[in-house]
Scaffold this motif. Structure first.
Motif, PDB file in Angstrom:
ATOM      1  N   LEU A 126      -6.965  -0.201   2.834  1.00 17.14           N
ATOM      2  CA  LEU A 126      -6.863   0.015   4.277  1.00 17.14           C
ATOM      3  C   LEU A 126      -5.541  -0.501   4.824  1.00 17.14           C
ATOM      4  O   LEU A 126      -4.974   0.082   5.759  1.00 17.14           O
ATOM      5  N   LEU A 127      -5.014  -1.584   4.247  1.00 16.70           N
ATOM      6  CA  LEU A 127      -3.734  -2.110   4.707  1.00 16.70           C
ATOM      7  C   LEU A 127      -2.595  -1.153   4.368  1.00 16.70           C
ATOM      8  O   LEU A 127      -1.683  -0.950   5.171  1.00 16.70           O
ATOM      9  N   TYR A 128      -2.642  -0.565   3.177  1.00 16.33           N
ATOM     10  CA  TYR A 128      -1.629   0.434   2.825  1.00 16.33           C
ATOM     11  C   TYR A 128      -1.670   1.599   3.811  1.00 16.33           C
ATOM     12  O   TYR A 128      -0.641   2.070   4.301  1.00 16.33           O
ATOM     13  N   ALA A 129      -2.878   2.069   4.108  1.00 19.56           N
ATOM     14  CA  ALA A 129      -3.019   3.216   5.000  1.00 19.56           C
ATOM     15  C   ALA A 129      -2.590   2.869   6.423  1.00 19.56           C
ATOM     16  O   ALA A 129      -1.865   3.629   7.080  1.00 19.56           O
ATOM     17  N   ALA A 130      -3.032   1.703   6.908  1.00 15.59           N
ATOM     18  CA  ALA A 130      -2.739   1.318   8.289  1.00 15.59           C
ATOM     19  C   ALA A 130      -1.256   1.059   8.509  1.00 15.59           C
ATOM     20  O   ALA A 130      -0.724   1.281   9.597  1.00 15.59           O
ATOM     21  N   ALA A 131      -0.577   0.577   7.460  1.00 18.04           N
ATOM     22  CA  ALA A 131       0.847   0.255   7.603  1.00 18.04           C
ATOM     23  C   ALA A 131       1.735   1.448   7.298  1.00 18.04           C
ATOM     24  O   ALA A 131       2.853   1.550   7.811  1.00 18.04           O
ATOM     25  N   GLY A 132       1.247   2.390   6.491  1.00 18.71           N
ATOM     26  CA  GLY A 132       2.112   3.463   6.032  1.00 18.71           C
ATOM     27  C   GLY A 132       1.993   4.774   6.772  1.00 18.71           C
ATOM     28  O   GLY A 132       2.895   5.604   6.714  1.00 18.71           O
ATOM     29  N   LEU A 133       0.887   4.999   7.480  1.00 19.66           N
ATOM     30  CA  LEU A 133       0.679   6.257   8.183  1.00 19.66           C
ATOM     31  C   LEU A 133       0.956   6.070   9.673  1.00 19.66           C
ATOM     32  O   LEU A 133       0.450   5.123  10.296  1.00 19.66           O
ATOM     33  N   ARG A 134       1.723   6.974  10.264  1.00 18.62           N
ATOM     34  CA  ARG A 134       2.152   6.797  11.654  1.00 18.62           C
ATOM     35  C   ARG A 134       0.983   6.676  12.630  1.00 18.62           C
ATOM     36  O   ARG A 134       0.971   5.769  13.469  1.00 18.62           O
TER      37      ARG A 134
END
Length: 506
Positions: free
Chosen positions: A119-127
């Motif tokens: 979730l951290l990868y997704a929350a930080a990487g997707l606009r």
């Protein structure tokens, strides 16, 4: 100055203690996760060894740092212990401190790996996810851009880098761990500005010594169920052969209280503010015979409530710091009976020596970290707390030299955030202060700002989410005419400001 600690203290190895219990009692319960699923010691030990073997097989070398951003749970525990078993260093990396400070800490640690939740990868990487996080005060770093090898906990999500390993599926030839006990095992960042972060380095030896002191004092062993989301007591529970019950994060008071009863918990560990929240929904804690409170001041009103909730329980207050956990331990009875000056912290833990230099408490002992990241070796640490040791050998706290604010589980350092707040449009000056809550011992975080003529306080509140992470977000924002100052250098007078803020709240 502290006297040298005795040389005959029993040696301990946290990792080997856990694995040894799996040999003695393989089917005894080791973990209960937030959803009530149970893991026995045999399964836990197998996962640790197999994950350590998988890390080695995929290139982790002894001494490699692993940025670690996984919430407490079975996966977090397995990955952390497997990294240490493989000879690596767990670098605890809080994404809530903001992207800039996180990146600077990562650079200082020189980590070659990152272990984070999907979730951290997704929350930080997707606009779209970044916008959602910013609106909630989360200034997340871009994990995928770190240039390290990635290990994800949780299902694959958009934003997770290609080639990221799965914590659940990572496996290799089971490794029989034999890490260097004096090599760095964990790094925990505690304070410092963006330019000069401070990372506490613990070896397996010092970490085992500190957690072993807690395990011995609490007499944790087979048959005990320790209900907490805190590593400080969860790991000693496992080292003693007890069961670690995880209530889930963030802490939900009602769910925590249900877990105490449904899982037949014998011990509970909470920060004082969370203990007050649990007591609000559950004023009785049946079956609990040990309660530990730590990480913040414990006020008498809260101690009385805890004793009423768990009559006959051994209620302990832990005084410590990241550099030296624990330093001293006081019982509820000792603290409530204390009528002298200062706050009684209790008797130093076994083998720990406490003294005072220029009225500041200094600590030496087997659990003291050997150095700070990038710094020279040392054998004692200054606490930043004003205090003394009385004639009975008990530690008395007289105040905090630091400006740190404690709220719940978070240590908030005003100097990290005030310059950015002061740079917002319409702001002339800004200071963060903590106002103690006499009921819980927690602190309310208050932001005091001096505004330019015509500027609106609502505009400042709206802009804070872009510069202050959620862990440090103020509970209240007030406007003041000027910052109180004192001394020849006209430094901000925070105590005077607290008085101004208290008056403004009436």
């Amino acid at each position: 100055m502290p006297e040298p600690p005795p040389a005959d203290l029993p040696a301990s190895d946290l990792l080997q203690d856990v694995l040894a219990h799996a040999q003695r009692a393989p089917r005894s319960p080791a973990l209960i996760d937030a959803r009530g699923r149970r893991t026995d010691y045999a399964a836990l030990a197998h996962r640790i060894r197999a994950t350590a073997g998988g890390l080695r097989a995929h290139g982790l070398r002894p001494g490699d740092g692993v940025l670690f951003s996984i919430r407490p749970g079975p996966d977090a525990l397995v990955v952390a212990l497997a990294v240490v078993a493989a000879g690596g260093t767990v670098v605890f990396a809080d994404p809530g401190v903001g992207a800039e400070l996180f990146t600077r800490r990562a650079e200082l640690a020189g980590a070659r790996w990152a272990a984070a939740e999907s979730l951290l990868y997704a929350a930080a990487g997707l606009r779209p996810a970044r916008r959602w996080a910013r609106r909630r005060g989360l200034l997340l770093p871009d994990y995928a851009a770190l240039g390290v090898r990635h290990l994800r906990a949780g299902p694959w999500l958009p934003g997770v880098p290609r080639g990221a390993l799965s914590a659940r599926r990572l496996t290799g030839p089971p490794l029989d761990p034999a890490p260097d006990p004096d090599a760095p095992a964990v790094v925990i960042f505690t304070s410092g500005t963006t330019d000069r972060p401070r990372g506490v380095v613990h070896t397996l030896r010092t970490l085992s010594a500190g957690l072993g002191l807690l395990q011995q004092r609490c007499a944790l062993g087979p048959g005990d169920v320790v209900h907490t989301d805190q590593l400080m007591l969860g790991l000693p529970a496992l080292a003693g052969g007890a069961c670690w019950s995880l209530p889930g994060t963030p802490l939900d008071p009602a769910r925590y209280a249900r877990g105490l009863v449904e899982r037949r918990a014998t011990h509970a560990f909470l920060v004082p503010a969370d203990a007050a929240r649990v007591l609000d929904v559950a004023p009785r804690w049946p079956g609990v015979r040990g309660v530990l409170l730590g990480a913040a001041p414990v006020v008498p009103a809260l101690l009385r409530r805890v004793r009423a909730a768990a009559p006959g329980a051994d209620v302990l207050c832990i005084y410590g710091m990241t550099e030296a956990p624990p330093i001293a331990i006081a019982t509820a009875e000792e603290k409530l009976a204390h009528t002298g000056p200062g706050d009684l912290m209790g008797t130093p833990a076994a083998g720990v020596r406490v003294g005072a230099v220029d009225d500041e408490l200094v600590v030496e002992g087997p659990q003291v970290c050997p150095r700070y990241l990038g710094g020279p070796a040392h054998d004692r640490v200054r606490t930043g707390d004003l205090g003394r040791v009385d004639d009975a050998g008990r530690v008395l706290l007289l105040g905090r030299r630091k400006d740190m604010i404690i709220r719940g589980e978070h240590n908030i350092y005003p100097g990290l955030h005030e310059p950015r707040i002061a740079a917002l449009p319409g702001v002339v000056d800004a200071l963060l202060v903590g106002l103690p809550d006499a009921r819980t011992g927690d602190e309310e975080v208050v932001l005091a700002v001096v505004l330019e003529p015509g500027a609106a306080l609502d505009g400042v509140r709206a802009a804070l989410g872009a510069v202050v992470p959620g862990s440090a977000f103020p509970d209240r924002v007030v406007a003041i005419d000027e910052v109180p100052r004192a001394g020849r250098t006209h430094k901000p007078d925070r105590e005077a400001l607290r008085k101004v803020v208290r008056c403004a709240s009436r």
